[in-house]
Design a protein around this motif. Structure first.
Motif, PDB file in Angstrom:
ATOM      1  N   GLY A 152       0.807  -1.217   0.000  1.00 26.94           N
ATOM      2  CA  GLY A 152       0.000   0.000   0.000  1.00 26.94           C
ATOM      3  C   GLY A 152       0.837   1.263   0.000  1.00 26.94           C
ATOM      4  O   GLY A 152       0.618   2.164  -0.797  1.00 26.94           O
ATOM      5  N   HIS A 153       1.787   1.331   0.924  1.00 29.90           N
ATOM      6  CA  HIS A 153       2.575   2.568   1.019  1.00 29.90           C
ATOM      7  C   HIS A 153       3.921   2.351   1.683  1.00 29.90           C
ATOM      8  O   HIS A 153       4.184   1.308   2.283  1.00 29.90           O
ATOM      9  CB  HIS A 153       1.791   3.650   1.778  1.00 29.90           C
ATOM     10  CG  HIS A 153       1.441   3.285   3.184  1.00 29.90           C
ATOM     11  ND1 HIS A 153       0.247   2.695   3.537  1.00 29.90           N
ATOM     12  CD2 HIS A 153       2.131   3.413   4.349  1.00 29.90           C
ATOM     13  CE1 HIS A 153       0.211   2.490   4.837  1.00 29.90           C
ATOM     14  NE2 HIS A 153       1.351   2.913   5.367  1.00 29.90           N
ATOM     15  N   VAL A 154       4.741   3.362   1.530  1.00 25.73           N
ATOM     16  CA  VAL A 154       6.062   3.429   2.165  1.00 25.73           C
ATOM     17  C   VAL A 154       6.137   4.738   2.919  1.00 25.73           C
ATOM     18  O   VAL A 154       5.644   5.771   2.434  1.00 25.73           O
ATOM     19  CB  VAL A 154       7.178   3.346   1.088  1.00 25.73           C
ATOM     20  CG1 VAL A 154       8.529   3.762   1.659  1.00 25.73           C
ATOM     21  CG2 VAL A 154       7.262   1.938   0.502  1.00 25.73           C
ATOM     22  N   HIS A 207      11.393   4.161   7.096  1.00 25.41           N
ATOM     23  CA  HIS A 207      10.692   3.852   8.334  1.00 25.41           C
ATOM     24  C   HIS A 207       9.858   2.574   8.232  1.00 25.41           C
ATOM     25  O   HIS A 207      10.017   1.659   9.007  1.00 25.41           O
ATOM     26  CB  HIS A 207       9.802   5.018   8.768  1.00 25.41           C
ATOM     27  CG  HIS A 207       9.098   4.765  10.080  1.00 25.41           C
ATOM     28  ND1 HIS A 207       7.881   4.114  10.148  1.00 25.41           N
ATOM     29  CD2 HIS A 207       9.439   5.046  11.349  1.00 25.41           C
ATOM     30  CE1 HIS A 207       7.513   4.013  11.425  1.00 25.41           C
ATOM     31  NE2 HIS A 207       8.443   4.568  12.171  1.00 25.41           N
ATOM     32  N   HIS A 208       8.930   2.500   7.274  1.00 24.31           N
ATOM     33  CA  HIS A 208       8.168   1.263   7.106  1.00 24.31           C
ATOM     34  C   HIS A 208       7.523   1.184   5.729  1.00 24.31           C
ATOM     35  O   HIS A 208       7.415   2.182   5.023  1.00 24.31           O
ATOM     36  CB  HIS A 208       7.088   1.110   8.183  1.00 24.31           C
ATOM     37  CG  HIS A 208       5.858   1.961   8.001  1.00 24.31           C
ATOM     38  ND1 HIS A 208       5.688   3.185   8.589  1.00 24.31           N
ATOM     39  CD2 HIS A 208       4.711   1.749   7.286  1.00 24.31           C
ATOM     40  CE1 HIS A 208       4.499   3.685   8.261  1.00 24.31           C
ATOM     41  NE2 HIS A 208       3.885   2.835   7.466  1.00 24.31           N
ATOM     42  N   ALA A 209       7.134  -0.043   5.380  1.00 21.38           N
ATOM     43  CA  ALA A 209       6.277  -0.278   4.225  1.00 21.38           C
ATOM     44  C   ALA A 209       5.061  -1.021   4.738  1.00 21.38           C
ATOM     45  O   ALA A 209       5.129  -1.724   5.749  1.00 21.38           O
ATOM     46  CB  ALA A 209       6.993  -1.116   3.184  1.00 21.38           C
ATOM     47  N   TYR A 248      -0.842  -2.974  12.534  1.00 23.12           N
ATOM     48  CA  TYR A 248       0.187  -3.549  13.408  1.00 23.12           C
ATOM     49  C   TYR A 248       1.516  -3.403  12.674  1.00 23.12           C
ATOM     50  O   TYR A 248       1.617  -3.745  11.486  1.00 23.12           O
ATOM     51  CB  TYR A 248      -0.046  -5.026  13.738  1.00 23.12           C
ATOM     52  CG  TYR A 248       1.080  -5.561  14.608  1.00 23.12           C
ATOM     53  CD1 TYR A 248       1.113  -5.286  15.975  1.00 23.12           C
ATOM     54  CD2 TYR A 248       2.143  -6.296  14.064  1.00 23.12           C
ATOM     55  CE1 TYR A 248       2.166  -5.732  16.773  1.00 23.12           C
ATOM     56  CE2 TYR A 248       3.191  -6.744  14.860  1.00 23.12           C
ATOM     57  CZ  TYR A 248       3.192  -6.446  16.214  1.00 23.12           C
ATOM     58  OH  TYR A 248       4.238  -6.879  17.001  1.00 23.12           O
ATOM     59  N   TYR A 249       2.522  -2.899  13.389  1.00 21.00           N
ATOM     60  CA  TYR A 249       3.858  -2.745  12.820  1.00 21.00           C
ATOM     61  C   TYR A 249       4.771  -3.829  13.374  1.00 21.00           C
ATOM     62  O   TYR A 249       5.033  -3.857  14.589  1.00 21.00           O
ATOM     63  CB  TYR A 249       4.448  -1.384  13.200  1.00 21.00           C
ATOM     64  CG  TYR A 249       3.737  -0.212  12.548  1.00 21.00           C
ATOM     65  CD1 TYR A 249       4.190   0.316  11.351  1.00 21.00           C
ATOM     66  CD2 TYR A 249       2.612   0.351  13.143  1.00 21.00           C
ATOM     67  CE1 TYR A 249       3.544   1.384  10.761  1.00 21.00           C
ATOM     68  CE2 TYR A 249       1.955   1.419  12.555  1.00 21.00           C
ATOM     69  CZ  TYR A 249       2.429   1.926  11.366  1.00 21.00           C
ATOM     70  OH  TYR A 249       1.782   2.986  10.776  1.00 21.00           O
ATOM     71  N   ALA A 250       5.223  -4.734  12.508  1.00 19.16           N
ATOM     72  CA  ALA A 250       6.221  -5.733  12.903  1.00 19.16           C
ATOM     73  C   ALA A 250       7.608  -5.102  12.757  1.00 19.16           C
ATOM     74  O   ALA A 250       7.904  -4.499  11.724  1.00 19.16           O
ATOM     75  CB  ALA A 250       6.108  -6.954  11.997  1.00 19.16           C
ATOM     76  N   ALA A 258       7.517  -3.437   9.042  1.00 19.41           N
ATOM     77  CA  ALA A 258       6.580  -3.831   7.990  1.00 19.41           C
ATOM     78  C   ALA A 258       5.203  -3.814   8.647  1.00 19.41           C
ATOM     79  O   ALA A 258       5.015  -4.392   9.723  1.00 19.41           O
ATOM     80  CB  ALA A 258       6.909  -5.214   7.450  1.00 19.41           C
ATOM     81  N   GLU A 259       4.273  -3.121   8.028  1.00 19.02           N
ATOM     82  CA  GLU A 259       2.956  -2.895   8.630  1.00 19.02           C
ATOM     83  C   GLU A 259       1.892  -3.738   7.926  1.00 19.02           C
ATOM     84  O   GLU A 259       1.905  -3.856   6.704  1.00 19.02           O
ATOM     85  CB  GLU A 259       2.595  -1.401   8.489  1.00 19.02           C
ATOM     86  CG  GLU A 259       1.221  -1.025   9.051  1.00 19.02           C
ATOM     87  CD  GLU A 259       0.800   0.421   8.718  1.00 19.02           C
ATOM     88  OE1 GLU A 259       1.409   1.034   7.813  1.00 19.02           O
ATOM     89  OE2 GLU A 259      -0.142   0.921   9.351  1.00 19.02           O
ATOM     90  N   TYR A 260       0.982  -4.319   8.711  1.00 20.53           N
ATOM     91  CA  TYR A 260      -0.271  -4.846   8.168  1.00 20.53           C
ATOM     92  C   TYR A 260      -1.308  -3.742   8.290  1.00 20.53           C
ATOM     93  O   TYR A 260      -1.446  -3.150   9.372  1.00 20.53           O
ATOM     94  CB  TYR A 260      -0.779  -6.023   8.998  1.00 20.53           C
ATOM     95  CG  TYR A 260       0.095  -7.246   9.055  1.00 20.53           C
ATOM     96  CD1 TYR A 260       0.278  -8.056   7.936  1.00 20.53           C
ATOM     97  CD2 TYR A 260       0.693  -7.626  10.254  1.00 20.53           C
ATOM     98  CE1 TYR A 260       1.055  -9.223   8.011  1.00 20.53           C
ATOM     99  CE2 TYR A 260       1.466  -8.787  10.332  1.00 20.53           C
ATOM    100  CZ  TYR A 260       1.644  -9.577   9.214  1.00 20.53           C
ATOM    101  OH  TYR A 260       2.400 -10.716   9.295  1.00 20.53           O
TER     102      TYR A 260
HETATM  103 FE   LIG Z   1       1.707   3.029   7.488  1.00 18.91          FE
END
Ligand SMILES: [Fe+2]
Length: 302
Positions: A152-154, A207-209, A248-250, A258-260
């Protein structure tokens, strides 16, 4: 003139096999590789969405966006008009499209491709007050696993969110969806509330995807699976204010995430959406566990 898809992101990591293991636990599968990158994808898609290159430390290797059809030439002209010089393909990176650097120095690849969407799931059957969707049928999921459907996003750290917003909106045609002061800003190039976001920091960083899953149950089951696999605690389950999604961020092996996500705001191209500047207390979440100190830490500056 606009990019229309976030196609993939690529990281440099000190140990590709550790990275591959992390993303496998997360629910991605391996995609065929023709070079020195580990390539992974959601099981229902054919194209890779995560590439892992060997490197000294974890950092963003590049982001790839899609500009299908006439958009490609329009993007090329917009880059030229803004004085952004095209660069050579970084060694080992996918051939094709245009390569440039954004104002923070990240390599960005714009490719003549549209987005690949997974097949639709059957609609959720949730019972809510006055609205019964599931009758004479048990609702607790059996044998459920988190299966990321799509990227979805980064979200990137940046020392200058406004400079990044200017580049990605004025030059690449993305649109600002919402922001919170000078802390965080969310841009889109599809009907997703955001495909790219920026979090203020002393320097750039990854930071996350984030990957879409089918329900809150899937988020919670995925969070438990990551903990069971030995990952340190991440953050969540909770609900964001901006974008509205459950999350949730793993925590990955390098201190990024990595986020769900599930139930993100959807913004059609032509509609009356007005970007809002949210107060600081809404920047991150409406409910969830307390924000851990490591969540906003840019490990690339250590
Ligand atoms: Fe996010």
């Amino acid at each position: 003139m606009a990019v229309r898809a976030l196609l993939h992101y690529a990281l440099e990591v000190p140990d590709q096999s550790i990275g591959e293991k992390f993303y496998r636990h997360f629910g991605l599968v391996d995609a065929p590789s023709r070079d020195n990158a580990v390539r992974m994808r959601p099981a229902r898609l054919t194209r890779e969405t995560v590439l892992l290159y060997p490197g000294q430390r974890k950092r963003l290797h590049h982001l790839a966006f899609g500009a299908p059809g006439d958009e490609m030439q329009a993007v090329r002209e917009s880059l030229a008009g803004a004085g952004v010089r095209e660069m050579d393909t970084p060694s080992g990176a996918p051939d094709g499209g245009i390569w440039v650097r954004d104002p923070d120095g990240h390599a960005v690849n714009i490719r003549p491709e549209g987005r690949e969407l997974p097949p639709a799931d059957p609609p959720l059957t949730l019972n809510s007050p006055g609205h019964i969707a599931r009758v004479a049928e048990r609702g607790c999921p059996e044998g459920l696993e988190a299966r990321p459907r799509r990227l979805g996003h980064v979200l990137l750290f940046t020392p200058d969110p406004d400079r990044q917003i200017d580049f990605y909106t004025r030059v690449l045609g993305m649109r600002l969806s919402d922001r919170s002061r000078s802390i965080v800003a969310f841009l889109r190039c599809t009907t997703d509330h955001h495909n790219l976001a920026f979090l203020a920091s002393k320097g750039p960083g990854f930071h996350h995807a984030s990957f879409e899953v089918g329900s809150i149950d899937e988020i919670a089951v995925g969070a438990q699976r990551m903990l069971d696999a030995g990952c340190p605690p991440g953050w969540g389950v909770g609900r964001h204010v901006i974008g509205s999604n459950f999350f949730y961020y793993a925590r990955d092996p390098w201190g990024s995430f990595a986020e769900y996500f599930h139930d993100l705001d959807h913004i059609p191209e032509h509609c009356a959406w007005e970007p809002r500047d949210f107060p600081e207390q809404d920047a991150l979440y409406r409910w969830g566990p307390p924000l851990p100190e490591y969540f906003g830490h840019n490990t690339e500056l250590d």
